[in-house]
Scaffold this active site. Structure first.
Site, PDB file in Angstrom:
ATOM      1  N   LYS A  91     -13.391  -8.838  -6.360  1.00  0.00           N
ATOM      2  CA  LYS A  91     -12.878  -7.474  -6.136  1.00  0.00           C
ATOM      3  C   LYS A  91     -11.540  -7.563  -5.449  1.00  0.00           C
ATOM      4  O   LYS A  91     -11.388  -8.270  -4.458  1.00  0.00           O
ATOM      5  CB  LYS A  91     -13.861  -6.708  -5.225  1.00  0.00           C
ATOM      6  CG  LYS A  91     -13.450  -5.272  -4.968  1.00  0.00           C
ATOM      7  CD  LYS A  91     -13.923  -4.349  -6.062  1.00  0.00           C
ATOM      8  CE  LYS A  91     -13.243  -3.003  -6.046  1.00  0.00           C
ATOM      9  NZ  LYS A  91     -11.930  -2.980  -6.754  1.00  0.00           N
ATOM     10  N   GLN A 112      -8.287 -11.329   0.822  1.00  0.00           N
ATOM     11  CA  GLN A 112      -9.268 -10.359   0.320  1.00  0.00           C
ATOM     12  C   GLN A 112     -10.703 -10.858   0.521  1.00  0.00           C
ATOM     13  O   GLN A 112     -11.626 -10.060   0.717  1.00  0.00           O
ATOM     14  CB  GLN A 112      -8.997 -10.086  -1.170  1.00  0.00           C
ATOM     15  CG  GLN A 112      -9.586  -8.778  -1.682  1.00  0.00           C
ATOM     16  CD  GLN A 112      -8.727  -7.556  -1.365  1.00  0.00           C
ATOM     17  OE1 GLN A 112      -7.523  -7.595  -1.485  1.00  0.00           O
ATOM     18  NE2 GLN A 112      -9.363  -6.476  -0.947  1.00  0.00           N
ATOM     19  N   LYS A 115     -11.562  -9.880   4.118  1.00  0.00           N
ATOM     20  CA  LYS A 115     -11.535  -8.419   4.254  1.00  0.00           C
ATOM     21  C   LYS A 115     -12.793  -7.812   3.631  1.00  0.00           C
ATOM     22  O   LYS A 115     -13.469  -6.976   4.231  1.00  0.00           O
ATOM     23  CB  LYS A 115     -10.281  -7.878   3.553  1.00  0.00           C
ATOM     24  CG  LYS A 115     -10.100  -6.381   3.685  1.00  0.00           C
ATOM     25  CD  LYS A 115      -9.094  -5.819   2.690  1.00  0.00           C
ATOM     26  CE  LYS A 115      -7.736  -6.488   2.782  1.00  0.00           C
ATOM     27  NZ  LYS A 115      -6.687  -5.719   2.059  1.00  0.00           N
ATOM     28  N   LYS A 127      -7.436 -11.047  -6.583  1.00  0.00           N
ATOM     29  CA  LYS A 127      -6.204 -10.251  -6.623  1.00  0.00           C
ATOM     30  C   LYS A 127      -5.505 -10.519  -7.938  1.00  0.00           C
ATOM     31  O   LYS A 127      -5.677 -11.584  -8.537  1.00  0.00           O
ATOM     32  CB  LYS A 127      -5.266 -10.651  -5.475  1.00  0.00           C
ATOM     33  CG  LYS A 127      -4.241  -9.591  -5.139  1.00  0.00           C
ATOM     34  CD  LYS A 127      -4.836  -8.516  -4.245  1.00  0.00           C
ATOM     35  CE  LYS A 127      -3.906  -7.364  -4.000  1.00  0.00           C
ATOM     36  NZ  LYS A 127      -4.447  -6.466  -2.957  1.00  0.00           N
ATOM     37  N   GLY A 166      -6.071  -0.636  -7.392  1.00  0.00           N
ATOM     38  CA  GLY A 166      -4.648  -0.469  -7.137  1.00  0.00           C
ATOM     39  C   GLY A 166      -4.122  -1.345  -6.014  1.00  0.00           C
ATOM     40  O   GLY A 166      -4.875  -1.939  -5.243  1.00  0.00           O
ATOM     41  N   ASP A 167      -2.831  -1.437  -5.945  1.00  0.00           N
ATOM     42  CA  ASP A 167      -2.093  -2.059  -4.837  1.00  0.00           C
ATOM     43  C   ASP A 167      -0.651  -1.567  -5.014  1.00  0.00           C
ATOM     44  O   ASP A 167      -0.429  -0.538  -5.689  1.00  0.00           O
ATOM     45  CB  ASP A 167      -2.189  -3.590  -4.888  1.00  0.00           C
ATOM     46  CG  ASP A 167      -1.702  -4.259  -3.599  1.00  0.00           C
ATOM     47  OD1 ASP A 167      -2.459  -4.271  -2.616  1.00  0.00           O
ATOM     48  OD2 ASP A 167      -0.554  -4.754  -3.555  1.00  0.00           O
ATOM     49  N   THR A 210      -7.390   4.110   2.356  1.00  0.00           N
ATOM     50  CA  THR A 210      -6.767   3.021   3.123  1.00  0.00           C
ATOM     51  C   THR A 210      -6.066   3.583   4.357  1.00  0.00           C
ATOM     52  O   THR A 210      -6.223   3.066   5.473  1.00  0.00           O
ATOM     53  CB  THR A 210      -5.794   2.209   2.253  1.00  0.00           C
ATOM     54  OG1 THR A 210      -6.432   1.905   1.010  1.00  0.00           O
ATOM     55  CG2 THR A 210      -5.399   0.921   2.939  1.00  0.00           C
ATOM     56  N   ASN A 241       1.084   5.009  -1.090  1.00  0.00           N
ATOM     57  CA  ASN A 241      -0.284   5.499  -0.925  1.00  0.00           C
ATOM     58  C   ASN A 241      -0.813   5.301   0.490  1.00  0.00           C
ATOM     59  O   ASN A 241      -1.338   6.230   1.106  1.00  0.00           O
ATOM     60  CB  ASN A 241      -1.198   4.794  -1.945  1.00  0.00           C
ATOM     61  CG  ASN A 241      -2.651   5.100  -1.713  1.00  0.00           C
ATOM     62  OD1 ASN A 241      -3.362   4.310  -1.097  1.00  0.00           O
ATOM     63  ND2 ASN A 241      -3.096   6.266  -2.145  1.00  0.00           N
ATOM     64  N   SER A 378     -13.538   1.526  -2.466  1.00  0.00           N
ATOM     65  CA  SER A 378     -13.709   1.015  -3.830  1.00  0.00           C
ATOM     66  C   SER A 378     -15.164   0.563  -4.027  1.00  0.00           C
ATOM     67  O   SER A 378     -15.763   0.796  -5.085  1.00  0.00           O
ATOM     68  CB  SER A 378     -12.782  -0.169  -4.091  1.00  0.00           C
ATOM     69  OG  SER A 378     -11.472   0.254  -4.355  1.00  0.00           O
TER      70      SER A 378
HETATM   71  P1  NDP Z   1       2.751   1.785  -2.926  1.00  0.00           P
HETATM   72  O1  NDP Z   1       3.342   1.155  -4.122  1.00  0.00           O
HETATM   73  O2  NDP Z   1       2.104   3.110  -3.039  1.00  0.00           O
HETATM   74  O3  NDP Z   1       3.867   1.880  -1.773  1.00  0.00           O
HETATM   75  C1  NDP Z   1       4.554   0.758  -1.297  1.00  0.00           C
HETATM   76  C2  NDP Z   1       5.533   1.232  -0.252  1.00  0.00           C
HETATM   77  O4  NDP Z   1       6.098   0.110   0.438  1.00  0.00           O
HETATM   78  C3  NDP Z   1       6.704   1.971  -0.875  1.00  0.00           C
HETATM   79  O5  NDP Z   1       7.128   2.964   0.017  1.00  0.00           O
HETATM   80  C4  NDP Z   1       7.731   0.867  -1.009  1.00  0.00           C
HETATM   81  O6  NDP Z   1       9.070   1.307  -1.101  1.00  0.00           O
HETATM   82  C5  NDP Z   1       7.511   0.152   0.301  1.00  0.00           C
HETATM   83  N1  NDP Z   1       8.178  -1.152   0.338  1.00  0.00           N
HETATM   84  C6  NDP Z   1       9.156  -1.504   1.177  1.00  0.00           C
HETATM   85  N2  NDP Z   1       9.596  -2.721   0.961  1.00  0.00           N
HETATM   86  C7  NDP Z   1       8.906  -3.194  -0.048  1.00  0.00           C
HETATM   87  C8  NDP Z   1       8.924  -4.430  -0.715  1.00  0.00           C
HETATM   88  N3  NDP Z   1       9.780  -5.410  -0.406  1.00  0.00           N
HETATM   89  N4  NDP Z   1       8.028  -4.602  -1.670  1.00  0.00           N
HETATM   90  C9  NDP Z   1       7.191  -3.611  -2.006  1.00  0.00           C
HETATM   91  N5  NDP Z   1       7.144  -2.407  -1.409  1.00  0.00           N
HETATM   92  C10 NDP Z   1       7.998  -2.195  -0.445  1.00  0.00           C
HETATM   93  O7  NDP Z   1       1.724   0.717  -2.349  1.00  0.00           O
HETATM   94  P2  NDP Z   1       0.514   0.920  -1.327  1.00  0.00           P
HETATM   95  O8  NDP Z   1       0.791   2.008  -0.381  1.00  0.00           O
HETATM   96  O9  NDP Z   1      -0.747   0.968  -2.126  1.00  0.00           O
HETATM   97  O10 NDP Z   1       0.508  -0.482  -0.580  1.00  0.00           O
HETATM   98  C11 NDP Z   1       1.219  -0.695   0.643  1.00  0.00           C
HETATM   99  C12 NDP Z   1       0.652  -1.912   1.341  1.00  0.00           C
HETATM  100  O11 NDP Z   1      -0.730  -1.687   1.642  1.00  0.00           O
HETATM  101  C13 NDP Z   1       0.680  -3.210   0.539  1.00  0.00           C
HETATM  102  O12 NDP Z   1       0.872  -4.288   1.431  1.00  0.00           O
HETATM  103  C14 NDP Z   1      -0.715  -3.290  -0.051  1.00  0.00           C
HETATM  104  O13 NDP Z   1      -1.071  -4.617  -0.361  1.00  0.00           O
HETATM  105  C15 NDP Z   1      -1.523  -2.750   1.107  1.00  0.00           C
HETATM  106  N6  NDP Z   1      -2.854  -2.222   0.804  1.00  0.00           N
HETATM  107  C16 NDP Z   1      -3.028  -1.268  -0.162  1.00  0.00           C
HETATM  108  C17 NDP Z   1      -4.281  -0.762  -0.394  1.00  0.00           C
HETATM  109  C18 NDP Z   1      -4.523   0.334  -1.366  1.00  0.00           C
HETATM  110  O14 NDP Z   1      -5.669   0.784  -1.475  1.00  0.00           O
HETATM  111  N7  NDP Z   1      -3.525   0.821  -2.092  1.00  0.00           N
HETATM  112  C19 NDP Z   1      -5.461  -1.262   0.328  1.00  0.00           C
HETATM  113  C20 NDP Z   1      -5.152  -2.207   1.376  1.00  0.00           C
HETATM  114  C21 NDP Z   1      -3.893  -2.667   1.561  1.00  0.00           C
HETATM  115  P3  NDP Z   1       9.817   1.366  -2.519  1.00  0.00           P
HETATM  116  O15 NDP Z   1       9.349   2.617  -3.172  1.00  0.00           O
HETATM  117  O16 NDP Z   1      11.266   1.396  -2.149  1.00  0.00           O
HETATM  118  O17 NDP Z   1       9.446   0.125  -3.270  1.00  0.00           O
HETATM  119  O1  2IT Z   2      -5.442  -4.981  -0.499  1.00  0.00           O
HETATM  120  C1  2IT Z   2      -6.426  -4.277  -0.815  1.00  0.00           C
HETATM  121  O2  2IT Z   2      -7.473  -4.311  -0.165  1.00  0.00           O
HETATM  122  C2  2IT Z   2      -6.289  -3.388  -1.963  1.00  0.00           C
HETATM  123  N1  2IT Z   2      -5.236  -3.316  -2.570  1.00  0.00           N
HETATM  124  C3  2IT Z   2      -7.478  -2.584  -2.430  1.00  0.00           C
HETATM  125  C4  2IT Z   2      -8.383  -3.409  -3.302  1.00  0.00           C
HETATM  126  C5  2IT Z   2      -9.528  -2.676  -3.940  1.00  0.00           C
HETATM  127  O3  2IT Z   2     -10.238  -3.344  -4.700  1.00  0.00           O
HETATM  128  O4  2IT Z   2      -9.735  -1.495  -3.690  1.00  0.00           O
END
Ligand code: NDP
Ligand code: 2IT
Length: 446
Positions: A91, A112, A115, A127, A166-167, A210, A241, A378
C-alpha cells in the site's frame, strides 16, 4: 551508531544503492533510531531482519508512452516498488513529478513500511510514480498518461496484492482515470486504488485525511507538552492536498495560519490565510499562490520557497516535499521562536535540520507518524470497499482521530521504553519497526 551488525548492513545499503541519496538518508535515520532495539534483540540479528527489510520485495520500472495534444508521442518512465508485505498487502501512493527517479520512490516506499505499521491497519509498504510533469497539461493529456501508466501497472496490482493511491501530482482526477482504465482492462470492479471519487467507492474524509490527521497528531503532541494550537501562529509550506487541509484543521483548532507556499514562493497574510479562496485557487483553478497576494490587500508574495521558514511562527507544518527545511531554515525557525515542527510531507527535514530541532528542544513530529492519517484513511476506504458499504464523514473522521491519538501514544511510549523520552522520531521508527520485524521473523526466511 556503533553496532557492528548495523554498520555492516548500512555499508551494504550504500554500496548497493549508489546515486540514491534520499534513500540512504531515510535508511540511516531509521537505523540510528533502532540501535537500542537491535542491541536488545539478538533474534532480529540472527534472522537478519535489517538486511532483509532494506531490500524491496520487487522494483518494477516500465515505459509510459502517451500522445500529447499536438499528436506527438511522449515517453515517461513509470515505477512501482513493492517493498514489504509482512503485515498486509502492499500500500502506498503514486507520485507524478519531474524529479521522480528510483531513489525517491525507494525512500518513500521504505518509510511507508513503518508508517503503515503505525496505523495499526493491515497494510504493507509500497510506492510508485513517474517523472511525468502534470503541470500545464490538459485534462486529455492527463487522462492519456494515466491510462498508459495503468496499461502496465494493472498486472502488478490487486485489492489483496497492492493498492496504490495519491501523492504529489496525483489527486482525485488522476485516480479516477487510473481506476477507469483498470476496470476497462480487467472487466472487474475492485477497490484497487484509494482516494477514489465518492460516487465510485471513495471514502468520505480521504481528501481531508492527511492534513486533518497531521493536526490531530500535532494536537496530541502539543497537549502532552502542556500546549495547544489555540492562539498560535502557524506556517505551512506547500498548498496542495496535505497543506490545504492542514490549514483548515489548524484554523478550526484556533490557530492563525499566516503563510503558505508553492515551489516558486510563498504568500504571507497577517490576517490569516483565507482558506476558501486558497482551496478554490488550488483545487478548482489549479493556480499559483502568487495570485492570492494580488487578491488580498495586506498580504505579500515573496519568491523562493525556502524563504517561508523566515516567517516568525510558533508551529511549522512542512507539507510540500522532501528536504524542504535545511539547516539555515531550521535555525531561522528556532531563532524566531518556533517551538514545534510537525511533518505533513515525507522527509521534509534534512538530518541537519532535525539536529537543530533537538538542540533547541523543539517538539518534533516525524512524517511517518504525523502524516499517517492519509494512508490510514486509505485503509478505511479499503475496509468500506470490502464490506460493500460506506461510512459517514463523521464516522471516518472519528476513526481517523482515534488512530492519530493512538499513533502519538505509541511513539511516546516507545520513546520512553527505549530511554529517549520526547524523541518521537525514535519512537515512531521503533514502534513501526517492531511489528513488521516480528511478522517477518514469524514468517521465516522468505
Ligand atoms: P500536491 O501535489 O497536492 O501538492 C504538493 C505541494 O508541494 C504543492 O504546493 C507544490 O508546489 C509543493 N512543492 C514545493 N516544492 C516542491 C517540489 N520540489 N516538489 C514537489 N512539490 C513541491 O501533493 P500532496 O499535498 O499530496 O503531498 C505533499 C507532501 O505530503 C508530499 O511529501 C507527499 O509525499 C506527502 N504526503 C501526501 C499524502 C497524501 O495523502 N496526499 C499522505 C502522506 C504524505 P507546486 O505546485 O509549485 O509544485
Ligand atoms: O505518503 C503517503 O502516505 C501517501 N501518499 C498516501 C498513501 C496511501 O496509500 O494512501
Amino acid at each position: 551508531m556503533t553496532n557492528k551488525y548495523m554498520l555492516d548492513v548500512l555499508a551494504k545499503v550504500k554500496a548497493r544503492n549508489p546515486g540514491e541519496p534520499e534513500f540512504i538518508q531515510a535508511v540511516t535515520e531509521v537505523f540510528e533510531s533502532l540501535e537500542p532495539v537491535i542491541e536488545k534483540r539478538p533474534d532480529f540479528v540472527k534472522a537478519n531482519i535489517l538486511e532483509r527489510i532494506v531490500e524491496p520485495d520487487r522494483q518494477i520500472i516500465f515505459r509510459v508512452p502517451w500522445v500529447d495534444d499536438q499528436g506527438n508521442i511522449q515517453v515517461n518512465r513509470g515505477f512501482r516498488i513493492q517493498y514489504n508485505d509482512a503485515i498486509g498487502p502492499y500500500k502506498g501512493g503514486i507520485r507524478l513529478h519531474p524529479s521522480v527517479y528510483m531513489g525517491i520512490i525507494k525512500f518513500l516506499g521504505f518509510e511507508q513500511i513503518f508508517k503503515n505499521s503505525l496505523t495499526t491497519l493491515p497494510m504493507g509498504g509500497a510506492k510508485g510514480g513517474s517523472d511525468f510533469d502534470p503541470k500545464g497539461k490538459s485534462d486529455n493529456e492527463i487522462m492519456r498518461f494515466c491510462q498508459s501508466f495503468i496499461n502496465e501497472l494493472y498486472r502488478h496490482i490487486g485489492k489483496d496484492i497492492d493498492v496504490p493511491a495519491g501523492d504529489i501530482g496525483t489527486g482525485a482526477r488522476e485516480i479516477g482515470y487510473m481506476f477507469g482504465q483498470y476496470k476497462k482492462l480487467t472487466g472487474e470492479w475492485s477497490g484497487i486504488l484509494t482516494g477514489k471519487g465518492i460516487p465510485y467507492g471513495g471514502s468520505l474524509a480521504r481528501t481531508e485525511a492527511t492534513g486533518y490527521g497531521l493536526c490531530y497528531f500535532t494536537e496530541e503532541m502539543l497537549k502532552a507538552n502542556g500546549k495547544s494550537f489555540k492562539g498560535q501562529t502557524v506556517v505551512i509550506s506547500g498548498s496542495g492536498n496535505v497543506a490545504l487541509y492542514a490549514c483548515q484543521k489548524a484554523q478550526s483548532l484556533g490557530a492563525k495560519v499566516v503563510a503558505m507556499s508553492d515551489s516558486n514562493g510563498y504568500v504571507y497574510d497577517p490576517n490569516g490565510i483565507d482558506f476558501a479562496y486558497m482551496k478554490n485557487l488550488k483545487e478548482v483553478r489549479r493556480g499559483r499562490v502568487k495570485e492570492y497576494a494580488a487578491d488580498h490587500p495586506g498580504s505579500t508574495y515573496t519568491e523562493g520557497y525556502r524563504n517561508i521558514w523566515k516567517v516568525p511562527c510558533h508551529i511549522a507544518l512542512p507539507c510540500a516535499t522532501q528536504n524542504d527545511i535545511d539547516k539555515p531554515s531550521a535555525e531561522a525557525l528556532a531563532a524566531n521562536g518556533c517551538y514545534c515542527v510537525s511533518e505533513g510531507a515525507n522527509m521534509p527535514s534534512t538530518p541537519e535540520a532535525i539536529e537543530v530541532y533537538f538542540a533547541n528542544k523543539m517538539l518534533y513530529g516525524p512524517a511517518k507518524a504525523a502524516n499517517a492519517g492519509g494512508v490510514a484513511t486509505s485503509g478505511l476506504e479499503m475496509c468500506q470497499n470490502s464490506m460493500r458499504l460506506s461510512w459517514t464523514f463523521e464516522e471516518v473522521d472519528e476513526k481517523l482521530h482515534g488512530i492519530m491519538k493512538n499513533i502519538f501514544a505509541a511513539c511516546d511510549s516507545a520513546s520512553k521504553e527505549y530511554g529517549m523520552p520526547g524523541n518521537y522520531m525514535a519512537g515512531a521508527n521503533i514502534a513501526g519497526f517492531l511489528k513488521v520485524a516480528e511478522a517477518m521473523k514469524a514468517q521465516g526466511c522468505v
